[in-house]
Design a protein around this motif. Structure first.
Motif, PDB file in Angstrom:
ATOM      1  N   TYR A  94       0.829  -1.203   0.000  1.00  0.00           N
ATOM      2  CA  TYR A  94       0.000   0.000   0.000  1.00  0.00           C
ATOM      3  C   TYR A  94       0.868   1.261   0.000  1.00  0.00           C
ATOM      4  N   LEU A  95       2.048   1.191   0.617  1.00  0.00           N
ATOM      5  CA  LEU A  95       2.966   2.327   0.571  1.00  0.00           C
ATOM      6  C   LEU A  95       3.344   2.657  -0.868  1.00  0.00           C
ATOM      7  N   LEU A  96       3.647   1.628  -1.652  1.00  0.00           N
ATOM      8  CA  LEU A  96       3.998   1.840  -3.060  1.00  0.00           C
ATOM      9  C   LEU A  96       2.792   2.339  -3.852  1.00  0.00           C
ATOM     10  N   LEU A  97       1.621   1.771  -3.594  1.00  0.00           N
ATOM     11  CA  LEU A  97       0.417   2.207  -4.309  1.00  0.00           C
ATOM     12  C   LEU A  97       0.084   3.660  -3.986  1.00  0.00           C
ATOM     13  N   MET A  98       0.298   4.067  -2.743  1.00  0.00           N
ATOM     14  CA  MET A  98       0.092   5.472  -2.392  1.00  0.00           C
ATOM     15  C   MET A  98       0.997   6.371  -3.215  1.00  0.00           C
ATOM     16  N   ASP A  99       2.252   5.984  -3.319  1.00  0.00           N
ATOM     17  CA  ASP A  99       3.216   6.794  -4.062  1.00  0.00           C
ATOM     18  C   ASP A  99       2.815   6.916  -5.527  1.00  0.00           C
ATOM     19  N   ILE A 100       2.188   5.871  -6.050  1.00  0.00           N
ATOM     20  CA  ILE A 100       1.825   5.870  -7.466  1.00  0.00           C
ATOM     21  C   ILE A 100       0.521   6.613  -7.720  1.00  0.00           C
ATOM     22  N   TYR A 101      -0.472   6.413  -6.860  1.00  0.00           N
ATOM     23  CA  TYR A 101      -1.830   6.834  -7.204  1.00  0.00           C
ATOM     24  C   TYR A 101      -2.371   8.040  -6.446  1.00  0.00           C
ATOM     25  N   ILE A 102      -1.759   8.452  -5.357  1.00  0.00           N
ATOM     26  CA  ILE A 102      -2.291   9.647  -4.683  1.00  0.00           C
ATOM     27  C   ILE A 102      -2.076  10.855  -5.582  1.00  0.00           C
ATOM     28  N   PRO A 103      -3.147  11.585  -5.906  1.00  0.00           N
ATOM     29  CA  PRO A 103      -3.018  12.706  -6.851  1.00  0.00           C
ATOM     30  C   PRO A 103      -2.450  13.949  -6.183  1.00  0.00           C
ATOM     31  N   SER A 104      -2.028  14.875  -7.011  1.00  0.00           N
ATOM     32  CA  SER A 104      -1.568  16.177  -6.533  1.00  0.00           C
ATOM     33  C   SER A 104      -2.676  17.191  -6.754  1.00  0.00           C
ATOM     34  N   VAL A 105      -2.813  18.104  -5.813  1.00  0.00           N
ATOM     35  CA  VAL A 105      -3.824  19.155  -5.941  1.00  0.00           C
ATOM     36  C   VAL A 105      -3.370  20.143  -6.995  1.00  0.00           C
ATOM     37  N   ILE A 106      -4.213  20.369  -7.986  1.00  0.00           N
ATOM     38  CA  ILE A 106      -3.874  21.281  -9.081  1.00  0.00           C
ATOM     39  C   ILE A 106      -4.296  22.697  -8.704  1.00  0.00           C
ATOM     40  N   PRO A 107      -3.393  23.678  -8.783  1.00  0.00           N
ATOM     41  CA  PRO A 107      -3.771  25.060  -8.466  1.00  0.00           C
ATOM     42  C   PRO A 107      -4.745  25.609  -9.498  1.00  0.00           C
ATOM     43  N   VAL A 108      -5.832  26.185  -9.022  1.00  0.00           N
ATOM     44  CA  VAL A 108      -6.855  26.737  -9.907  1.00  0.00           C
ATOM     45  C   VAL A 108      -6.987  28.225  -9.625  1.00  0.00           C
ATOM     46  N   PRO A 109      -6.892  29.092 -10.634  1.00  0.00           N
ATOM     47  CA  PRO A 109      -7.011  30.533 -10.396  1.00  0.00           C
ATOM     48  C   PRO A 109      -8.428  30.909 -10.001  1.00  0.00           C
TER      49      PRO A 109
END
Length: 690
Positions: A94-109
């Protein structure tokens, strides 16, 4: 070879600490390296079992040269050291899956540029790709870095991995050497020599430890004060998949107990069964609460508290199974010190997570988690106060309270005897009468509220039209009453309400797609996956309760000594003993009975069963092996015992078990509905650019 396994575990343990000081760009390599090390350690242990390396204590005490290959492999996790290694393997996976699949928050103006359509579409595409709602609540001119959420989550999960890897190395090491040289092992528990062992523990662990991901994300969300609907949208798929796997794990455990233990039941309210049920109940409340957090941006802290509790209960399960506190066929602890170490680890996880929760919720006391989106406020004010009570939100929260109440019932019933014995020395047992007297009414109330909640809108509406609009569902359920009114009240209510809910779900769907109209197929294709997921899960719950009620209400059991040609009759089936034979296998000898099953309604033989009474040579233990005849609506479950030499007859026990296939079907539908919900695309909120 075994030394190499220890080295790999030590490397993985040390690497799990490097998240604290390595740059974020190195995390993927570290996660992959940890997973590789622990996977290789597990592979080495399996190889040692296959090759009968009795220089290892784990192999000597839990294997034998005559043990079949499949049980040499899956027997690796049939003991406390091997199961802890499997636990750590799932955790680092699950540690590896987190690294692969947790998304990044995209900055929105905050302000969209109407002239720059390409940039706007790119932002929307990135948000939808990463399951982040493009709403006014995340449109900020400040650039929020999703890497912070991901980084803190991975650090948290890495520390959890470190704790369990260190415990595995110091107190639960599967590579410990024997003091002398042994030529053979002591064998393996006969009860565990079943195909259920190959699939039940791994899937159960996948469910338990899947909640470590929402746990880590919750810690990160608290520290960063992540907005509720953003956090819920990221966490919910992980919760659903973990709950799905835990549901399958519990169901497979029931299936294994039903087939292997020889008493004809599927749930005994065994303490370790209860330990798996407790996080399941809290997780059900959590999955529904996350919908509220995602849609209304409120109750985030309560959802986080449930998330933390679910994982803590999962760790509590492994503590109770391995501590020797509980007595069960599922436990395998023989060292009280072993349990103390896990208790200390459990205490560290519990105290640290609750301290973080209290500190950071106080710090952010006035933040967004207490607000409701403006759009929801506007729609809510349009609803009259009298109707607001009957809303989907209200029914969902009431159901959550019932699930939490059910959890406390199981929690008290499981741990009260242990606490009482510790304080007073008095020995008591809490069995099915306690659980059934309290649990049954709560389960039925949950079914009723589920039906009402599905009818109500989020904003609220009058409840009276439900009886007219869904009269077919209620009338169909009422039509069953003349056939079951003579049974116990709880059975009558369970069958009636579960049938009402099942037909209600189907009728609601038929209204939604305008069944038998020309546009039905088109409308069915337009129905969201999340609706199909909800429909399947709720239908599965109804079918599961119906199957349990039928099994309890109409089951029969008869036992007798049978000679060749003798019979036992249960319900409309006649079970006749046709032959007795002695068989010799590599690892056991057995008495096998061959019996045919005749349907008394048409006098036709519908099948046969071959139960066995086995004696395992290496272990020196006896064990019954049931044989089950399955049809669509019932099982004929047969076990045999020892031969009475004076009577020249064999002891036989026959169970008539209606509704068992319905129980397994309901469990499958619940799991499949959860899977569909996890991978269904959520509603995207696209801002206006005009």
């Amino acid at each position: 070879m075994s030394e190499f396994g220890n080295i790999l575990l030590l490397v993985a343990c040390l690497l799990s600490l490097t998240y604290l000081f390595l740059p974020f760009s190195s995390y993927r390599f570290v996660s992959s390296a940890i997973f590789f090390c622990v996977s290789a350690s597990m592979a080495i242990l399996i190889y040692c079992h296959i090759k009968n390396d009795f220089s290892l204590e784990n192999v000597y005490y839990h294997s034998h040269t005559t043990k079949p290959l499949i049980y040499k492999i899956c027997g690796v996790w049939g003991n406390k050291e091997g199961s802890m290694l499997l636990w750590t393997l799932v955790l680092v996976m699950y540690l590896l899956l987190m690294d692969i699949y947790i998304p990044s928050v995209i900055p929105v103006p905050r302000n969209w540029d109407p002239d720059n359509l390409i940039a706007n579409e790119y932002i929307k595409w990135q948000c939808n790709k990463n399951w982040i709602p493009v709403s006014s609540t995340v449109m900020t001119s400040e650039r929020t870095s999703g890497s912070k959420l991901k980084k803190i989550s991975l650090i948290t999960h890495g520390l959890i991995c470190f704790c369990f890897l260190l415990f595995t190395l110091l107190e639960s090491n599967p590579f410990t050497k024997m003091p002398g040289i042994e030529t053979d092992g002591l064998g393996f528990n006969p009860i565990l020599q079943d195909i259920g062992l190959a699939i039940h523990p791994p899937i159960l662990y996948l469910g338990y430890l899947g909640f470590s991901v929402p746990f880590s994300l919750s810690i990160a969300g608290l520290i960063l004060n992540t907005e509720g609907n953003v956090w819920a949208k990221i966490v919910r798929p992980w919760v659903l998949i973990s709950w799905l796997l835990l549901t399958l794990g519990i169901s497979l455990g029931s299936w294994w107990a039903y087939r292997e233990l020889g008493w004809g039941g599927f749930w005994f309210w065994d303490p370790v069964e209860n330990v798996s049920l407790m996080p399941w109940l809290i997780a059900v409340a959590l999955t529904h609460l996350l919908l509220v957090v995602r849609n209304f941006n409120t109750l985030r802290n309560f959802a986080i508290l449930l998330t933390l509790t679910t994982f803590i209960l999962s760790v509590t399960g492994t503590f109770l199974v391995r501590s020797g506190i509980l007595t069960s066929v599922h436990t395998f602890a023989d060292d009280s010190r072993y349990g103390l170490y896990i208790l200390a680890l459990l205490g560290v996880i519990t105290v640290s997570s609750l301290v973080i929760f209290v500190v950071f919720t106080r710090k952010n006391h006035t933040s967004f988690q207490y607000s409701i989106l403006e759009s929801e406020k506007k729609s809510a004010t349009q609803v009259t106060e009298g109707r607001r009570f009957f809303s989907r939100l209200t029914m969902m929260m009431m159901n959550n309270l019932l699930f939490i109440t059910a959890f406390f019932i199981v929690f008290v019933g499981t741990l009260y005897p242990t606490v009482l014995e510790y304080l007073t020395g008095e020995l008591i047992s809490v069995g099915a009468p306690y659980y059934n007297s309290l649990f049954n009414s709560i389960a039925l109330a949950i079914l009723v509220l589920t039906m009402i909640g599905q009818y109500c809108s989020w904003q609220g509406n009058s409840l009276l039209p439900i009886f007219h609009e869904y009269r077919f569902s209620f009338c169909s359920a009422a039509a069953i009453l003349p056939f079951i009114f003579h049974m116990e009240l709880i059975i009558v209510l369970s069958i009636t309400i579960s049938i009402a809910l099942l037909i209600f779900v189907l009728e609601a769907y038929s209204k939604r797609i305008r069944l038998f109209k020309s546009e039905s197929i088109l409308l069915a294709r337009r129905v969201s996956k999340s609706y199909y997921a909800m429909m399947l899960a709720h239908a599965g719950v109804a079918i599961l309760v119906l199957g349990i009620a039928c099994s309890v209400g109409w089951q029969e059991k008869k036992e007798n000594y049978l000679g060749i040609g003798d019979s036992i009759t249960v319900n409309k089936f006649k079970v006749t003993l046709r032959n007795i034979e002695f068989i010799k296998e590599k690892n056991f000898h057995a008495v096998r009975g061959t019996m045919d099953i005749r349907n008394l309604l048409n006098s036709k033989v519908v099948g046969d069963v071959t139960p066995e009474y086995r004696f395992y040579l290496a272990e020196g233990q006896k064990n019954v092996e049931s044989s089950i005849y399955h049809n669509l609506f019932s099982d004929i479950y047969v076990v045999i015992g020892e031969i009475d030499k004076n009577k020249s007859k064999i002891a036989a026990k026959v169970h008539y078990k209606p509704g068992m296939s319905i129980i397994w079907l309901g469990s499958f539908l619940i799991a499949f509905g959860s899977l569909l919900a996890a991978f269904s695309s959520s509603k995207k909120v696209v801002p206006s650019v005009s």
